[in-house]
Design an enzyme around this catalytic site. Structure first.
Site, mmCIF file in Angstrom:
data_model
loop_
_atom_site.group_PDB
_atom_site.id
_atom_site.type_symbol
_atom_site.label_atom_id
_atom_site.label_comp_id
_atom_site.label_asym_id
_atom_site.label_seq_id
_atom_site.Cartn_x
_atom_site.Cartn_y
_atom_site.Cartn_z
ATOM 1 N N GLU A 18 0.782 -1.220 -0.121
ATOM 2 C CA GLU A 18 -0.078 0.214 -0.090
ATOM 3 C C GLU A 18 0.907 1.144 0.201
ATOM 4 O O GLU A 18 1.702 1.378 0.733
ATOM 5 C CB GLU A 18 -0.945 0.055 1.274
ATOM 6 C CG GLU A 18 -1.814 1.309 1.297
ATOM 7 C CD GLU A 18 -2.772 1.259 2.517
ATOM 8 O OE1 GLU A 18 -3.616 0.232 2.652
ATOM 9 O OE2 GLU A 18 -2.459 1.998 3.534
ATOM 10 N N PHE A 20 0.744 5.918 -0.376
ATOM 11 C CA PHE A 20 -0.268 7.085 -0.561
ATOM 12 C C PHE A 20 0.676 8.106 -1.259
ATOM 13 O O PHE A 20 1.669 8.043 -1.431
ATOM 14 C CB PHE A 20 -0.360 7.562 0.864
ATOM 15 C CG PHE A 20 0.680 8.187 1.596
ATOM 16 C CD1 PHE A 20 1.265 9.371 1.386
ATOM 17 C CD2 PHE A 20 1.343 7.425 2.527
ATOM 18 C CE1 PHE A 20 2.408 10.020 2.010
ATOM 19 C CE2 PHE A 20 2.485 7.761 3.108
ATOM 20 C CZ PHE A 20 2.941 9.074 2.993
ATOM 21 N N PRO A 22 2.349 11.377 -2.097
ATOM 22 C CA PRO A 22 3.208 12.163 -1.192
ATOM 23 C C PRO A 22 2.477 13.894 -1.777
ATOM 24 O O PRO A 22 1.885 13.861 -2.800
ATOM 25 C CB PRO A 22 4.099 12.162 -1.876
ATOM 26 C CG PRO A 22 4.731 11.030 -2.297
ATOM 27 C CD PRO A 22 3.136 10.623 -3.041
#
Length: 614
Positions: A18, A20, A22
């Protein structure tokens, strides 16, 4: 082949990773390099988180485009109900399909910031099951997407339902069309195995993929487990207690613990696949997979095992510090020699050397003072949305009607009469005690502080309050403080720095309207925390520079907006808070003399009205 079919047909152990998106362009670019390297370990899929209400929509889709189209990786796109209306859901699903993304992780999402409870924007999307049902009821998407949902072995953080009630909801999501489950992070394997058996007895037979979050630092472990309501086994607490101030030992322990957990779940629970919440880091996951013999060391570009560089700094804040841990320390070009002689980081030092090589970036989840080039810049929880500073809620703080009320709220926090603050979910940091009289003086002047750090000159890395990194080292800090003030005060401070700063003082200032004032040259990055350790380069773990300040500034002013939104339009409280947002400036001041504990404060308070220094 849909993702769920791949799960059913996998003969070997599998894993998903997983990530995210930035907050910065530099971090985004370097995350792509990091994912490219991790693609060599052949994950069954990568998942991309989605900020509440689509707050990271563009970046999430951009990242998904890279993983799906350019890297050819099976991509799972998270999608939440928070602040989402039908049109937004349609847009997101269409965009995902156009990118070739075939898998959605349907989530309810956390409450919007500034709200005490979760309230749907669109009554058609109240729970994750609504997203599942909508996808499967739409012919355009039902045959295209495989849909997964979340589950909570330790119970949902809301704690409003019993375990049986939560499992009934999980069964309903599966009956509505969810074809796999990814769990929230947990550390109690006994409880997970018990929970898994209970799930199966409910008649839920889709694949269950346990969520694994290797412990990176003690502070991030405490913060994330509190956020998620995770149960911590007493044995884990006991193991961490004697090493919690040694960052390298905590990280090593986290790797060892994850390996043990996975082996137990494979051997005792028949689990074949795991979901790694990477926090955009790579070393821990790589080493776990190697130790399990699921990959060979040659399968990925080796990253030097320099765990001391994984040292998060507790930047001391008037707000309690843990939310703004730093990472991705830049290493200076010189090496500490001859009895660990300290070197003051020079302006040119930060950004040289291996910090600019994405393959060798240090592996700490960093906060707002970390390196904006890092893929891990901007920490995040497991299910989407950056882990941001906590918004005030009406039940926690008085209803402010004057600026004096805001000052009183700040002083209550500084006096430890309350353990949270609109700009911090954490109690006042112990390190702040060193400069507490100064912080209170700031508050009484109406300069409301949100972050600070005392000067530190070569204290032991093993000190329980100041220390960080491995044993046997020494740590240093330049003092800085960050606060909200009026434009008139900004101009006075600016003039004082120009006339009397003598090159010792850097400042960054910005307001809600987007105006910026600074004496910091473009591209200059100021290392304000560094450590010297046996046999290692100087580690610079806290960096203040303009890009990260501006990113944080936007968030800081949004807190005033959200605090105001708790009160009715045209109310005295809302009028006050919006006026503060519109008129105040956020100012960050750093003093370069770390040997004089009072230098920053003497300079700052010169010429200001006398107030008690209690």
């Amino acid at each position: 082949m849909k993702f769920a079919q791949k799960l059913q047909g996998s003969e070997r152990p599998f894993y998903t990773l997983e990530f995210f998106p930035p907050r910065t362009d530099q971090g985004f670019t370097n995350l792509i390099s990091r994912i490219s390297r991790l693609a060599e370990v052949k994950p069954l899929a990568v998942s991309i988180t989605w900020g509440a209400g689509g707050t990271t929509r563009e970046r999430s889709l951009e990242l998904a485009a890279v993983t799906s189209k350019e890297l050819g990786l099976e991509t799972i796109l998270h999608l939440t109900c928070t602040n989402m209306e039908k049109g937004m859901v349609n847009d997101a699903l269409k965009a995902a399909k156009d990118l070739g993304v075939k898998t959605i992780l349907a989530l309810r999402g956390d409450p919007p910031r500034g709200k005490e409870s979760w309230v749907p924007t669109d009554p058609r999307f109240t729970h994750a099951i609504d997203l599942v049902s909508y996808i499967h009821s739409n012919p355009e998407y039902s045959d295209w997407f495989s849909v997964g949902v979340a589950a909570y072995p330790d119970g949902h953080s809301d704690r409003v339902l019993s375990e049986d009630e939560e499992l009934n909801y999980l069964k309903a999501k599966v009956d509505a069309g969810a074809d796999f489950i990814i769990t929230q992070l947990f550390y109690d394997v006994d409880n997970f195995l018990r929970w898994k058996d209970k799930v199966r007895r409910k008649g839920i037979d889709v694949p269950i993929i346990p969520g694994i979050m290797p412990i990176q630092t003690y502070s991030s472990f405490r913060r994330l487990t509190k956020l998620c309501g995770t149960h911590i086994p007493p044995s884990l607490e006991a193991d961490l207690e004697p090493i919690k101030h040694d960052d390298s030992k905590v990280k090593e322990y986290g790797i060892t613990l994850a390996i043990k957990m996975i082996k137990r779940m494979v051997n005792e629970g028949g689990i074949r696949g795991f979901h790694f919440c990477t926090l955009n880091l790579e070393n821990s996951v790589q080493r776990i997979l190697e130790s399990l013999d699921w990959i060979q060391a040659s399968e990925i570009t080796k990253v030097p095992n320099r765990l001391i560089a994984d040292t998060p700094r507790a930047v001391v804040h008037a707000d309690g510090a843990d939310i703004k841990r730093t990472v991705t320390p830049a290493t200076a070009t010189s090496t500490a020699m001859n009895g660990l002689q300290a070197q003051v980081p020079r302006d040119g030092d930060v950004g040289k050397g291996e910090v600019n090589n994405a393959a060798t970036w240090d592996e700490f989840p960093n906060g707002r003072f970390g390196d904006v080039n890092s893929p891990a810049y901007g920490t995040q929880d497991q299910w989407g949305g950056f882990s941001t500073l906590h918004s005030a809620t009406s039940s926690q703080w008085p209803r402010p009607q004057t600026e004096a009320d805001i000052t009183a709220i700040s002083l209550r926090f500084l006096s430890s009469e309350t353990d949270s603050y609109p700009f911090s979910p954490s109690p006042l940091s112990l390190e702040s005690q060193r400069i507490l009289p100064h912080l209170k003086r700031l508050a009484r002047l109406g300069w409301w502080s949100v972050g600070s750090q005392p000067a530190v000159d070569g204290e032991s890395s093993e000190d329980p309050v100041i220390g960080w990194g491995p044993a046997g080292g020494y740590v240093y800090q330049k003092p800085f403080v960050e606060f909200f003030v009026s434009q008139e005060e900004v101009e006075r401070i600016e003039k004082k720095i120009e006339e009397k700063g003598d090159g010792w003082v850097d400042y960054l200032a910005g307001n809600f309207a987007g105006e910026v004032k600074t004496n910091v040259q473009d591209g200059k990055r100021n290392a304000v925390t560094w450590g010297v350790f046996p046999g290692q380069e100087v580690i610079q773990s806290t960096i203040i520079e303009q890009d990260s300040f501006l990113a944080w500034k936007e968030e800081a002013f949004s807190i005033w907006t959200e605090w105001a939104s708790l009160h009715p339009p045209k109310s005295q409280e809302r009028t006050l808070l919006e006026a503060i947002r519109d008129s105040r400036w956020l100012v960050n001041i750093t003093y370069h003399d770390y040997k004089d504990a009072d230098a920053l404060w003497n300079f700052l308070f010169e010429g200001t009205p006398e107030v008690p220094l209690d």
